[in-house]
Write a protein that holds these residues in place. Structure first.
Motif, short mmCIF file in Angstrom:
data_model
loop_
_atom_site.label_atom_id
_atom_site.label_comp_id
_atom_site.label_asym_id
_atom_site.label_seq_id
_atom_site.Cartn_x
_atom_site.Cartn_y
_atom_site.Cartn_z
N ARG A 119 1.08 -1.06 -0.12
CA ARG A 119 -0.52 0.11 0.20
C ARG A 119 0.68 1.13 -0.34
NH1 ARG A 119 -3.42 -0.40 4.87
NH2 ARG A 119 -3.93 -2.04 4.53
N ILE A 120 1.88 1.03 1.07
CA ILE A 120 2.46 2.41 0.75
C ILE A 120 3.64 2.08 -1.05
CG2 ILE A 120 4.73 3.04 1.70
CD1 ILE A 120 2.96 2.99 3.43
N SER A 121 4.02 0.92 -1.48
CA SER A 121 4.10 1.78 -2.72
C SER A 121 2.82 2.37 -3.80
CB SER A 121 4.75 0.22 -2.86
OG SER A 121 5.32 -0.23 -2.45
N GLN A 122 1.75 1.83 -3.61
CA GLN A 122 0.56 2.97 -4.69
C GLN A 122 0.44 4.01 -4.12
OE1 GLN A 122 -1.13 1.47 -5.81
NE2 GLN A 122 -3.40 2.41 -6.05
N ASN A 123 0.84 4.15 -2.30
CA ASN A 123 0.46 5.44 -2.04
C ASN A 123 1.34 7.00 -3.00
OD1 ASN A 123 -1.67 4.87 -1.10
ND2 ASN A 123 -1.02 4.95 0.91
N GLU A 124 2.58 5.93 -2.54
CA GLU A 124 4.09 6.84 -2.54
C GLU A 124 4.18 7.15 -4.70
OE1 GLU A 124 6.01 8.75 -0.84
OE2 GLU A 124 4.76 7.96 0.51
N GLY A 125 3.57 6.05 -5.27
CA GLY A 125 3.63 6.05 -6.30
C GLY A 125 2.58 6.61 -7.34
N LEU A 126 1.60 7.00 -6.36
CA LEU A 126 0.25 7.75 -6.70
C LEU A 126 0.68 9.59 -6.68
CD1 LEU A 126 -2.66 6.45 -5.76
CD2 LEU A 126 -2.33 6.51 -8.07
N LYS A 127 1.54 9.98 -5.24
CA LYS A 127 1.89 10.80 -5.03
C LYS A 127 2.75 11.28 -6.85
CE LYS A 127 1.86 10.98 -0.05
NZ LYS A 127 2.74 10.59 1.12
N ALA A 128 3.61 10.20 -7.02
CA ALA A 128 4.80 10.79 -7.79
C ALA A 128 3.66 10.79 -9.56
CB ALA A 128 5.47 9.64 -8.14
N ASP A 129 2.94 10.27 -9.75
CA ASP A 129 2.60 9.84 -10.86
C ASP A 129 0.57 9.72 -10.52
OD1 ASP A 129 1.12 10.20 -13.20
OD2 ASP A 129 2.66 8.41 -14.11
N PRO A 130 0.00 10.89 -10.92
CA PRO A 130 -1.73 10.05 -10.25
C PRO A 130 -2.22 8.96 -11.40
CG PRO A 130 -1.40 12.45 -10.28
CD PRO A 130 -0.39 12.03 -10.79
N HIS A 131 -1.55 8.79 -12.22
CA HIS A 131 -2.18 7.86 -13.00
C HIS A 131 -0.94 7.14 -12.79
CE1 HIS A 131 -4.69 10.37 -15.06
NE2 HIS A 131 -3.34 11.75 -14.88
N ASN A 132 -0.12 6.20 -11.98
CA ASN A 132 0.45 5.22 -11.99
C ASN A 132 0.09 4.42 -10.78
OD1 ASN A 132 2.26 3.62 -12.50
ND2 ASN A 132 4.19 4.88 -11.94
N TYR A 133 -0.26 3.33 -10.91
CA TYR A 133 -1.04 2.11 -9.68
C TYR A 133 0.05 1.52 -10.05
CZ TYR A 133 -5.12 4.89 -10.57
OH TYR A 133 -6.09 6.04 -11.01
N LEU A 134 0.57 1.12 -8.57
CA LEU A 134 1.91 0.32 -8.84
C LEU A 134 0.93 -0.76 -7.83
CD1 LEU A 134 5.05 2.68 -7.79
CD2 LEU A 134 4.76 0.88 -9.68
N LEU A 135 0.25 -1.10 -7.11
CA LEU A 135 -0.16 -1.61 -5.82
C LEU A 135 0.05 -3.05 -6.54
CD1 LEU A 135 -1.52 -2.44 -3.50
CD2 LEU A 135 -3.59 -2.34 -4.46
N MET A 136 -0.46 -3.62 -7.82
CA MET A 136 -0.60 -5.16 -8.13
C MET A 136 1.33 -5.63 -8.12
SD MET A 136 -3.20 -6.52 -7.47
CE MET A 136 -2.45 -8.01 -7.84
N HIS A 137 1.89 -4.88 -8.95
CA HIS A 137 2.86 -4.79 -9.20
C HIS A 137 3.54 -4.62 -7.79
CE1 HIS A 137 2.92 -3.25 -13.50
NE2 HIS A 137 1.76 -2.88 -12.74
N ALA A 138 3.61 -4.58 -6.73
CA ALA A 138 3.87 -4.66 -5.17
C ALA A 138 3.65 -5.51 -4.72
CB ALA A 138 3.59 -2.95 -4.58
N MET A 139 2.47 -5.78 -4.61
CA MET A 139 2.44 -7.51 -4.06
C MET A 139 3.30 -8.23 -4.33
SD MET A 139 -0.63 -6.82 -2.32
CE MET A 139 -0.80 -8.69 -1.46
N GLY A 140 3.79 -8.73 -5.55
CA GLY A 140 4.33 -10.11 -6.00
C GLY A 140 5.50 -9.71 -5.14
N PRO A 141 6.31 -8.40 -4.84
CA PRO A 141 7.67 -8.85 -3.92
C PRO A 141 7.16 -8.75 -2.41
CG PRO A 141 7.36 -6.59 -4.69
CD PRO A 141 7.15 -7.15 -5.93
N ASN A 142 5.79 -8.27 -2.67
CA ASN A 142 5.37 -8.32 -1.05
C ASN A 142 4.80 -10.22 -0.25
OD1 ASN A 142 2.71 -6.49 0.89
ND2 ASN A 142 4.76 -7.23 1.14
N VAL A 143 4.46 -10.27 -1.19
CA VAL A 143 4.32 -11.97 -1.52
C VAL A 143 5.59 -13.19 -0.61
CG1 VAL A 143 2.04 -11.74 -1.11
CG2 VAL A 143 2.99 -12.16 -3.27
N ALA A 144 6.41 -12.61 -1.95
CA ALA A 144 7.53 -12.97 -1.92
C ALA A 144 7.96 -13.06 -0.97
CB ALA A 144 8.64 -12.58 -2.72
#
Lengths: 389, 329
Positions: free
Chosen positions: A347-372
């Protein structure tokens, strides 16, 4: 008659004064007051600031409960007294069977699809485990024994159940402090991680848009827990309780034939265990056991561990990007998600990504390393257990 | 059939579990008490230290058995003997039982915890309790100890004991390695070696900064996840490839079919069933156009929504005024 009433009054007086010796007011010490304030602060953080209320409310109340002063008169009420109710609940922590049950729930709730779709993200989950071993080295330098250092260092995995599991085996006398520290820092992920992420990335890097993940077939999802279990436990059998339950829970979910079991494991069972785990971990912080110099050191080490873990995840993404083609670059903001605080770190990745670019959704990408990271920290715990127990 | 398979699987699992428990019992230490030693008629040197005594304060030969597993197991109903006749495989179970000393049931001491031991006195006085056997150990002679399972047929463990010096014991030190322990090192009902966690000491001495630990552990963590990465990378590639191949095959099949239809339409050999040839050709042509140009089966998977200013939600476009709430008089 008068004599009788005098003796009755004496009797009542003596009994009342005896009763007063049992009250909390008669037995309270400053340390108890401090710990009760800490418990109240945790509850305030959870309710007012919304910092992981599912963890901090049981732990906070547990801290208060464990620090209610009472006379040691064998009343079988304290956490550390045999046969008390709290002591019975505490066996799940002491003997380490709550953590695997929590892992069962995590497995039943986790969708490994993001990881399967982009398997190279697994390496970020591995890299973030540097937090554990960085903290291990610092703990050794601070004078802890190798087994104690390992118990403390696992805080860097950002995985409460794993921290409890490993410390109960390697350094049971430090387990209360380690558990509270692990859960506290997990709740403080939104405070700790963003600064480090910003420090280690440029504005342009934060705007990197990642390619959408491919669609993962159900066959792959079903195969993942079986292959994952075989590979990880053949290499690290000592991680069997955690990894076994994690992949079992996931197979319940992905098999599509045991949806009812997966729902129970991921909801009711998990909630019950988390409640008891949080409460008893909080209770285990009785002032006499908790307010020591070692606890202060553990909290300092825990902070280092989180910082190192976050930084190593982000730096590792930079290294990976050196070798990846331009259209397959990874946004370094998902590097922090290599720690296994699921799904807070993602969720932090997602929030920080949105702060940098409001159209950049990183949540699903970040879930990969998160569960790894969940797998990585369980493997790391298994290796430490194998080396030191 | 399914039920039969389930029952068979259950039986196999149960028998394996049973066998596993019993086979974890191993002879751990044997001591032969020499009563003649202090009687003055022996040439052997007398024991310098008092030996292990039973509940009655009597010294006797003893046999220590260890549960080598990490779980609790019951040793009750197992058999111990030094009589080699029990090795005769033609002998029936009841005949064997007569030659052996049974470990009685009904005593909690026969439940042996993980890595724990139980010591039996070989004094020939079974009337003295659970821990007393019906035979004695021969002094000054070699013998073999046998431990049998509850069925009196399966041999669980055996050990050959050579003539021991007075006061010494014969002990299993490391796995299946046995050696004679001197009088001051005999350890009845205790581990034969004092246990230290050598691993922690070793790491403390040889890896004081934790660098080796870090390298090894990170190596293992990376190995696990790299293996998973490789497997799912290859598997994902194979799945994608299979899906693409299936799609290409389908396209080819339709393409062939369409070509044939076009050819047939051109030649006028198609059955028109009352429809004009022109209409028929137009339908086929439309289908082919749809297929090659208008279909959407190979999408990029990227959704884009370009922001366009619109007044669709403008308040002024609302068709009714906000209801006014009047207070009742």
């Amino acid at each position: 008659m008068l004599l009788e009433s005098v003796s009755t009054m004496d009797f009542i007086g003596s009994k009342l004064s005896d009763f007063l010796t049992y009250t909390g007011f008669a037995n309270v010490e400053w340390a108890n007051i401090i710990m009760i304030a800490v418990g109240a602060f945790f509850i305030w953080l959870a309710i007012k600031k919304d910092f992981e209320p599912l963890l901090l409310i049981p732990i906070g109340l547990g801290i208060i409960l464990g620090n209610i002063p009472f006379k040691a008169a064998g009343l079988e009420i304290g956490l550390y007294e045999d046969n008390s109710v709290l002591n019975i609940f505490y066996q799940g922590v002491r003997l380490g069977w709550y953590p695997p049950l929590v892992f069962l729930g995590i497995g039943a709730m986790t969708d490994f699809g993001a990881l399967i779709a982009n398997p190279k993200l697994m390496l970020i989950g591995a890299a973030a485990q540097f937090g554990i071993f960085g903290a291990y080295m610092i703990a050794l330098a601070m004078g802890f024994e190798p087994n104690q250092a390992a118990g403390i260092a696992i805080i860097g995995g950002a995985d409460g159940p794993t921290a409890i599991f490993l410390s109960s085996k390697l350094s049971p006398n430090l387990m209360g402090a380690i558990a509270v520290c692990a859960y506290s820092y997990m709740a403080l992920v939104p405070v700790i991680q963003p600064g480090i992420m910003k420090l280690l990335t440029t504005k342009e890097q934060r705007k990197i848009k990642m390619q959408p993940a491919r669609k993962v077939s159900q066959t792959e999802k079903m195969l993942f827990p079986i292959v994952g279990l075989l590979i990880t436990t053949f290499i690290v059998p000592s991680g069997l309780p955690l990894l076994g339950m994690l992949f079992f829970g996931n197979l319940l979910k992905e098999s599509t034939k045991t949806t009812r079991l997966a729902k129970t494991a991921g909801s009711a069972l998990n909630d019950i265990v988390v409640m008891l785990l949080g409460l008893t971990v909080g209770c285990s912080t009785q002032a006499s056991e908790f307010l020591t110099l070692a606890t202060v050191k553990i909290f300092a080490l825990g902070a280092f561990a989180f910082i190192i873990a976050t930084a190593s995840g982000v730096i590792f993404v930079h290294i990976m990007n050196l070798f990846l083609p331009k259209n397959q670059k990874i946004n370094p903001l998902i590097g922090n998600a290599g720690v296994s605080a699921v799904p807070m770190a993602a969720r932090i990745s997602q929030n920080e990504g949105l702060k940098a670019d409001p159209h950049n959704y990183l949540l699903m990408h970040a879930m990969g390393p998160n569960v790894a990271g969940v797998i990585g920290s369980a493997v790391a715990a298994g290796v430490l257990l194998g080396f030191l127990s | 059939m399914r039920k039969l398979l389930s029952v068979i699987s259950f039986l196999i699992a149960s028998s394996a579990a049973f066998a596993q428990g019993a086979h974890d019992f191993k002879f751990n230490e044997v001591f032969v008490h020499a009563p003649a030693c202090c009687g003055g008629d022996s040439t052997a040197t007398c024991s310098k230290t008092p030996s292990y005594v039973d509940e009655y304060g009597q010294s006797a030969s003893w046999i220590e058995i260890e549960n080598t597993s990490y779980s609790t197991h019951e040793i009750r109903n197992c058999f111990i003997t030094i009589n080699p006749a029990v090795l005769d495989k033609t002998m029936s179970a009841p005949e064997r039982e007569k030659l052996m000393s049974v470990i009685p049931a009904g005593d909690p001491r026969t439940s042996i915890g993980a890595k724990q031991r139980i010591t039996f006195f070989a004094d020939g006085h079974t009337n003295r309790g659970t821990l007393h056997l019906n035979f004695t150990l021969p002094v000054g002679k070699p013998f073999t100890l046998y431990l049998f399972d509850g069925n009196a047929v399966d041999l669980l463990d055996s050990v050959r004991v050579e003539t021991l010096p007075v006061g010494s014991s014969f002990a299993r030190i490391n796995g299946d390695e046995w050696q004679v322990l001197e009088e001051d090192k005999v350890t009845p009902n205790a581990p034969n070696l004092v246990y230290h966690n050598d691993k922690i000491r070793e790491f403390k001495e040889k890896d004081p900064y934790g660098i080796a630990m870090t390298l090894m552990c990170m190596g293992v963590v990376f190995s696990c996840l790299i293996l998973l990465f490789v497997f799912f990378h290859i598997f994902g590639w194979a799945m994608n490839r299979a899906a693409k191949l299936a799609r290409v095959r389908a396209i080819r099949a339709i393409h062939d079919q369409a070509s044939k239809m076009v050819e047939m339409a051109k030649q006028g050999t198609t059955e028109t069933r009352g429809i004009d040839m022109e209409t028929y050709t137009a339908v086929i042509g439309m289908a082919l156009h749809e297929y090659f140009g208008g279909t959407h089966d190979l999408e990029s998977g990227i959704l884009t929504i370009n922001q366009t200013p619109t007044t669709w939600a403008d308040k002024s476009h609302e068709l009714r005024v906000t209801p006014q709430h009047h207070q009742a008089n």
